[in-house]
Design an enzyme around this catalytic site. Structure first.
Site, PDB file in Angstrom:
ATOM      1  N   ALA A 202       0.789  -1.240   0.000  1.00 56.06           N
ATOM      2  CA  ALA A 202       0.000   0.000   0.000  1.00 56.06           C
ATOM      3  C   ALA A 202       0.814   1.280   0.000  1.00 56.06           C
ATOM      4  O   ALA A 202       0.232   2.362   0.080  1.00 56.06           O
ATOM      5  CB  ALA A 202      -0.913  -0.001   1.241  1.00 56.06           C
TER       6      ALA A 202
ATOM      7  N   TYR B  57       0.949  -6.365 -16.054  1.00 53.31           N
ATOM      8  CA  TYR B  57       1.401  -5.545 -17.182  1.00 53.31           C
ATOM      9  C   TYR B  57       1.659  -6.465 -18.367  1.00 53.31           C
ATOM     10  O   TYR B  57       2.094  -7.609 -18.196  1.00 53.31           O
ATOM     11  CB  TYR B  57       2.672  -4.770 -16.818  1.00 53.31           C
ATOM     12  CG  TYR B  57       3.176  -3.882 -17.942  1.00 53.31           C
ATOM     13  CD1 TYR B  57       2.412  -2.811 -18.384  1.00 53.31           C
ATOM     14  CD2 TYR B  57       4.388  -4.135 -18.569  1.00 53.31           C
ATOM     15  CE1 TYR B  57       2.847  -1.999 -19.429  1.00 53.31           C
ATOM     16  CE2 TYR B  57       4.835  -3.322 -19.616  1.00 53.31           C
ATOM     17  CZ  TYR B  57       4.061  -2.259 -20.040  1.00 53.31           C
ATOM     18  OH  TYR B  57       4.489  -1.471 -21.078  1.00 53.31           O
TER      19      TYR B  57
ATOM     20  N   TYR C  55      10.191  -9.208 -21.333  1.00 53.43           N
ATOM     21  CA  TYR C  55       9.182  -9.003 -20.296  1.00 53.43           C
ATOM     22  C   TYR C  55       8.064 -10.047 -20.400  1.00 53.43           C
ATOM     23  O   TYR C  55       8.087 -11.040 -19.696  1.00 53.43           O
ATOM     24  CB  TYR C  55       8.623  -7.571 -20.356  1.00 53.43           C
ATOM     25  CG  TYR C  55       7.899  -7.205 -19.075  1.00 53.43           C
ATOM     26  CD1 TYR C  55       8.572  -6.599 -18.027  1.00 53.43           C
ATOM     27  CD2 TYR C  55       6.556  -7.525 -18.878  1.00 53.43           C
ATOM     28  CE1 TYR C  55       7.935  -6.299 -16.820  1.00 53.43           C
ATOM     29  CE2 TYR C  55       5.909  -7.236 -17.684  1.00 53.43           C
ATOM     30  CZ  TYR C  55       6.601  -6.631 -16.661  1.00 53.43           C
ATOM     31  OH  TYR C  55       5.972  -6.359 -15.478  1.00 53.43           O
TER      32      TYR C  55
END
Length: 396
Positions: free
Chosen positions: A48, A224, A234
């Site tokens: 958070a 992502y 990635y």
């Protein structure tokens, strides 16, 4: 003390409490400016203190007046030594939330551990009874497995063959070629163990077992995908395997929550400057070109704009959500627009050390990087004596 940025490679070793505070206030003001969101009222955010997790906590609190519990692993300050930026962010958030009359408490520790899970469950039970939204936004490179005791380290490597392409040192602006050797099977399994969906599932199982999830509770994890330019290192590399596992876990969690009408989603978010992304070859060059294009088109977003839009236009519209063919929320839709990606691909070929400042937004990248640590933030007097010893009032 006078606090200045002190760099070591791609890491900033200092952070500025007043700069972090102003960043948080700016994000709060943005959320408030966009109007109320009919969202969850009791929210747990795991991870958070920075980035999308912090933006989620701010949007829940100041968009929906939600009570929030934040879990993070941050370094507190000591005399003459600054805290990690996430500590100062969380202190500022709690201060603003309490001023607004909102419940906000935080737990600092290893979210992968059974101990921190137990502490969080007990706090929810004592203070909130149940939660109706769980955001999972951990970004640790290392995980000590709570059951096996094995320490897993994630790696960013291609699978099968060496990856070679351009990258940029965003400090110097030098564009160069980089090669990354392929991974082995152990690299894949370790990365999946750290960044996949197992821990997310453990959290939800623990909450459900103790009846701490409200009927219709929703949980969201962040992922992502990115463009073809970066996919070899990635999305089709070790981290991509972990993201595949995370996304598959969403369906398993949804099945496990059927008895309480709960749902799990993965939100695919936009490429943004983070401490982690800055250390990934190729990504800084891609982001600097992407920023230039999206800003010119008036569709650039930072973390808070992304998450506010996720809440207001996806999660809490009161209508069925539009998901992609793999059941994911796509809030990277503007980044992945064909006109945007075509321009990035064209500029990628042209990019050199000599022209990157002109065709890309390297200055915007640098500014966002320093902002992560509370530096280069407007309205902050960096020449003023600053107290580094900032406390988080409700830390558990």
């Amino acid at each position: 003390m006078i606090i200045e940025p002190r760099m070591r490679g791609f890491i900033c070793l200092t952070s500025h409490p007043k700069g972090c505070e102003q960043n948080v206030i700016n994000q709060i003001e943005y959320v408030k400016s966009k109007g109320a969101i009919n969202g969850a009222k009791k929210v747990l955010v795991i991870g958070a203190s920075t980035g999308f997790g912090l933006a989620s906590r701010i949007t829940s609190a100041f968009g929906s007046d939600a009570a929030t519990i934040g879990v993070f692993f941050e370094k507190p300050p000591t005399e003459g030594k600054t805290a990690s930026p996430g500590w100062y962010n969380s202190a500022a958030f709690e201060n603003e939330a309490h001023k607004a009359g909102l419940y906000a408490k935080s737990i600092n520790g290893d979210a992968f551990s059974d101990e921190i899970k137990r502490q969080t469950l007990d706090l929810i039970k004592a203070d909130l009874g149940q939660v109706d939204l769980v955001i999972y936004s951990l970004a640790s490179p290392v995980r000590l497995h709570p059951k096996t005791g094995v320490l897993h380290r994630s790696v960013l490597k291609p699978i099968g063959k060496t990856f070679s392409n351009k990258t940029v040192d965003f400090h110097s602006g030098v564009v160069s070629d980089v090669s990354i050797e392929p991974c082995n099977d152990e690299d894949i399994s370790n990365t999946v163990a750290v960044m996949g969906g197992e821990d997310w599932s453990m959290w939800i199982d623990a909450l459900k077992t103790e009846n701490l999830l409200a009927d219709g509770a929703v949980t969201v994890a962040y992922s992502y995908i990115g463009p073809s330019l970066t996919e070899a290192v990635y999305r089709k590399g070790t981290i991509g395997r972990a993201k595949d596992h995370l996304e598959a876990t969403a369906f398993e969690i949804t099945n496990s929550l059927a008895s309480i009408n709960g749902k799990a989603y993965v939100s695919v978010n936009k490429a943004l400057v983070t401490q982690a992304s800055s250390a990934i070859p190729v990504i800084p060059l891609y982001i600097s070109l992407l920023y230039k294009i999206m800003k010119a088109k008036g569709i650039h977003e930072g973390c808070i704009e992304q998450i506010q839009r996720l809440y207001q236009e996806r999660l809490y519209t009161g209508k069925p959500m539009h998901l992609d063919e793999k059941g994911r929320i796509r809030i990277d839709d503007w980044e992945m627009r064909e006109d945007v990606q075509d321009q990035v691909a064209t500029l990628w070929v042209e990019a050199t050390s000599d022209n990157l400042n002109e065709i890309g937004d390297l200055e915007g990248y640098r500014k966002d990087f320093y902002n992560l640590f509370g530096f280069d933030v407007p309205k902050v007097d960096y020449k003023a004596d600053t107290n580094e010893l900032v406390a988080i009032s409700s830390i558990q």
